[in-house]
Design an enzyme around this catalytic site. Structure first.
Site, short mmCIF file in Angstrom:
data_model
loop_
_atom_site.label_atom_id
_atom_site.label_comp_id
_atom_site.label_asym_id
_atom_site.label_seq_id
_atom_site.Cartn_x
_atom_site.Cartn_y
_atom_site.Cartn_z
CG HIS A 90 27.89 38.70 25.16
ND1 HIS A 90 29.28 38.73 25.15
CD2 HIS A 90 27.50 39.65 24.27
CE1 HIS A 90 29.70 39.66 24.31
NE2 HIS A 90 28.65 40.23 23.76
CE LYS A 120 36.21 35.40 37.18
NZ LYS A 120 36.31 35.30 35.74
NE ARG A 121 28.18 39.87 35.71
CZ ARG A 121 27.41 38.84 35.42
NH1 ARG A 121 26.30 38.63 36.11
NH2 ARG A 121 27.71 38.02 34.43
CB THR A 146 37.53 39.42 28.50
OG1 THR A 146 36.73 40.19 29.40
CG2 THR A 146 36.77 39.14 27.23
CE LYS A 185 30.53 36.28 36.08
NZ LYS A 185 31.33 36.06 34.88
CE LYS A 210 40.10 42.54 30.40
NZ LYS A 210 38.82 42.83 31.06
#
Length: 844
Positions: A382, A575-576, A686, A581, A690
């Site tokens: 991952h 998100k985290r 992911t 990110k 969505k």
């Protein structure tokens, strides 16, 4: 109807006698369902008998739904036992399930019946659903993916089990204060979960520490140390409109009564008396406990081994149980009946543990055990981030798992011998390829290397990610085993992430496609493309999106106290919180936008596109820079939202305690979503799927699954910016060599923070990470400054597009229409066919 009474001056609620309390476990009609709910309120009570407030109604409703699930569950279990198909066992340290009630009544197709039943009892289904707390069994995308996969396995009638740990407190509950993020223990199990069933007959011993004894015949045995009991709790996983109901089996750590020293307790040595009980409680207390200390490292390793050992003992027990009466089976048959999938490197210890169980307990030789293990276990990677590719201290491993270290040493030795004899061209790379890194300063076990050497298949989770694995991270392994590596692009369940969380939009899709079969065959969404220019569809689409935006605005007001305008562009990044990110890129862009708005005249401001920017996610408790980013977002919001000149045109919200239920509110209400990680660093993502499925447009880099989303929905419907993955190494090298020239807008945004515009907090350490040309904590490793101008230009394109309502609605429709590929049903069907060799086993 609910009846109201007064008790000691307090109003309480009981169920009216108009609804009889009778057990109707498989009820279909609202009246009999209401009776079954009343039955559970009366005869499965968890509260005082005169209460039937929303909380009590939730537990009674959940137990009523569970009745039906147990019936299907038992039928599924007996069917699998009778037909003996090959089964898949999914091992994951995380599961982010979300609320089970809405999912269960949706998958069982009894949503409306339960809504009507609760009305008869004086309650609204929506209010009852809100009483459920999210199970705190995960952190981010890894755990949510595992949960989507379980949903798809059941929906596709695949014989499957999920395995995880029953964390008492999970990760943490996030509170936002004037000091930024504060963590407190999750309370999801403070009362109890009505969805889990303890299996008192499913208990396995798990050993830690001890030593290895050699028996007279030369075999080896792991003995002594401490032994903890693994007790199974099962959670039902229903498929969508199918009888198949699979299990998520969660292990709890227990010590037995024999391990409680009554003599010591009576002697006043209370802690010593129950030492093993305390240690057992620690194992399943918290997800990812801090590992800065040796005791923290030991606890994390204990968690991972506890999951692997208990699960494999259970798998072997059930394999033997099904084969019990035949007497004809061989251990060589085991991989024809069992497929084990490791979700990332956390369950890597399944490899040496299966070897140990086969050799030490079942008497197999090394070659036979190795053949069985390698044909059974597969590994999903991952990440390409070095810090996430687990490496465990050899000293810690020898201390906790001495037998497993012997086995890992043997695997390492045999791998090196294979390279010596078959691939001597790789001899000079053995130091990086081997499993044991014997660096004298810090000898470690490389878990990803162990997975690659030992598993029969290794897969990445998006095409770009898999390509990077094959060309960079695992390139030399690919030259040894070219057929071992695959791609399985992630997916999401269309049930939770569209059908149930956005009923208005789902109804419109069903109306225009003239079928609801898209819920199980997401490729049918492509049929919306022919209507993308249709004004009637666009108007209906806009109406559904507005309903979701209004619902989200009410939620934001409730949890933050800030009023937001549903007519503004809802721009969301959830998100985290992690530097790769790049929430920092987002908030720097917002800061620049705010500064420019302040400099405009009132007339100029009226020409801009109004935005509400929402950022949410948890920063790991010890990740200082991530917590600084959270603090910056909240500080910017506090200033912007209180600025009367600007707050009609810009609002900034930090959404607290982001979890699955919050996502189910945010994602349907979103219009623009930011997926802006440095290219080559996000394996897949992911949440991008969505958002796209819900008709939200994406601004993003060519990273992870963004690449494939853009291909599917069309380049014109995606706001692209930033360096590409193959450019990143060169740009970092240029930076090291002092060749980077920062954009003036980037410098202006940083200077605005340093000016104290957002308060007195010292943001210099955070901003320093963007400065300099190299060095730890400096040099802008994630290329925020490099991508800033490109990002701002993409945001300007967003502003222009949003002003053209028809154009935006068409793009939104095309986003949903192009999302068919990203169903987890498709992903799981590919795993089943191409990795597991598992077929559907439909309960009749």
């Amino acid at each position: 109807m609910a009846s109201t009474t007064e008790t000691n001056g307090k109003r309480t609620y009981g169920v009216s006698a108009e609804v009889p309390a009778s057990a109707c476990p498989l009820a279909d009609e609202p009246s009999t369902i209401a009776s079954n709910i009343h039955y559970h309120a009366k005869y499965s009570p968890h509260f005082s008998p005169f209460k039937f407030e929303p909380e009590q109604a939730y537990y009674a409703t959940a137990e009523s739904v569970r009745d039906r699930l147990i019936q299907q569950w038992n039928e599924t279990y007996f069917h699998y036992h009778r037909t003996d198909p090959k089964q898949i066992y999914y091992l994951s340290m995380e599961y982010l399930q979300g609320r089970a009630l809405t999912n269960a009544i949706g998958n069982l197709d009894i949503h409306d019946a339960y809504g009507d039943a609760l009305k008869k009892l004086g309650h609204d289904l929506e209010e009852i659903v809100e009483q459920e707390k999210d199970a705190a069994l995960g952190n981010g995308g890894l755990g949510r993916l595992a949960s989507c996969f379980l949903d798809s396995m059941a929906t596709l009638n695949l014989p499957a089990w999920g395995y995880g740990l029953r964390y008492r407190y999970g990760l943490f509950k996030q509170r936002i204060t004037k000091d930024g993020q504060e963590e407190s223990a999750e309370d999801w199990l403070e009362k109890f979960s009505p969805w889990e069933i303890v299996r008192h007959d499913v208990v396995f011993p798990v050993r830690f520490f001890g030593h290895v004894e050699v028996t007279p015949n030369g075999s080896r045995k792991w003995v002594d140390g401490e032994v903890i009991q693994a007790l199974a709790y099962d959670v039902p996983i229903p498929g969508y409109k199918t009888k198949n109901t699979n299990s998520l089996r969660l292990w709890e750590a227990k010590a037995s009564s024999e391990d409680f020293n009554l003599f010591q307790f009576n002697d006043g040595q209370y802690e010593s008396a129950g030492q093993l009980h305390f240690q057992a409680e620690h194992i399943c207390a918290v997800l990812y406990p801090g590992d800065a200390t040796e005791s923290g490292k030991l606890l994390r390793l204990k968690q991972q081994f506890f999951l692997c050992s208990a699960s494999l003992q259970d798998i072997i027990f059930r394999f033997k149980e099904r084969k019990g009466g035949e007497g004809s089976w061989q251990w060589a048959d085991f991989p024809t009946k069992v497929a084990v999938q490791l979700n990332d490197t956390h369950p890597t210890l399944a490899i040496p543990e299966l070897m140990r169980l086969l050799m030490d307990d079942e008497g197999l030789g090394w070659d036979e055990a190795w053949d069985v293990m390698t044909r059974t276990i597969a590994y999903t990677n991952h990440t390409v981030l070095p810090e996430a590719l687990e490496k465990w201290s050899q000293a810690v491993m020898w201390k906790l798992l001495p037998r497993h270290m012997e086995i890992i040493e043997e695997v390492d030795k045999r791998f090196m011998e294979m390279v010596h004899t078959q691939r001597n061209d790789l001899e000079n790379k053995l130091s990086t390829l081997r499993i044991l890194d014997n660096n004298p300063q810090k000898p470690v076990v490389r878990m990803a290397n162990l997975c690659v050497v030992s598993g029969h298949t290794v897969n990445g989770v998006a095409q770009l990610h898999s390509d990077i694995l094959k060309s960079e991270l695992f390139a030399d392994y690919v030259s040894i085993w070219p057929s071992k590596f695959q791609n399985k692009t992630n997916g999401i369940t269309p049930r939770r992430w569209l059908r149930f969380c956005s009923p208005e939009l789902s109804g419109i899709i069903t109306k225009w496609l003239k079928t609801d079969q898209w819920v199980k065959n997401l490729d049918l969404l492509v049929g919306l493309r022919q209507f993308a220019d249709n004004a009637d569809l666009q108007d209906e689409w806009a109406s559904a999106k507005m309903a979701n935006k209004q619902r989200l605005a009410q939620y934001i007001l409730r949890v933050t106290g800030v009023s937001i305008d549903p007519n503004s562009l809802f721009d969301i990044q959830v998100k985290r919180i992690h530097e790769y990110k790049r929430q920092l890129l987002n908030i720097l862009g917002v800061i620049y936008r705010y500064k420019k708005l302040k400099e405009m005249s009132p007339e100029e401001r009226k020409k801009t596109t109004s935005r509400t920017v929402m950022i949410g996610g948890k920063a790991f408790a010890t990740y200082t820079n991530a917590k600084r980013i959270v603090k910056l977002v909240t500080d910017v919001g506090n200033v912007v939202n209180c600025d009367p000149e600007v707050n009609d045109y810009l609002k900034v919200i930090f959404v607290p305690n982001y979890n699955v239920s919050v996502a189910e509110m945010l994602i349907p209400g979103s219009e623009l979503s930011q997926h802006i990680s440095t290219a080559g660093m996000e394996a897949s993502g992911t949440s991008n799927m969505k958002f796209a499925l819900n008709g939200c447009l994406i601004i993003g880099t060519l990273d992870g699954a963004n690449v494939e989303i853009r291909e599917e929905i069309g380049e014109l419907n995606f706001f692209l910016f930033g360096a590409t993955a193959d450019e990143v190494p060169r740009l970092r090298k240029d930076r090291e060599n002092g060749l980077f020239k920062p954009d003036p807008r980037f410098e202006e945004a940083k200077q605005f923070i340093r000016s104290g515009a957002f308060g007195s907090y010292d943001y210099n350490p955070l901003l320093d990470s963007l400065e300099g040309n190299s060095g730890y904590g400096r040099g802008d490793y994630f290329l925020v400054g490099q991508d800033f101008p490109s990002y701002m230009e993409a945001q300007a394109r967003v502003d222009d597009a949003y002003k053209d309502r028809r154009r935006w609605l068409k793009m939104s429709i095309l986003s949903t229409a192009g999302s068919g590929k990203f169903s987890s049903d498709r992903t799981i069907a590919q795993y089943a066919n191409e990795i597991w060799n598992v077929e559907a086993c439909c309960v009749p």
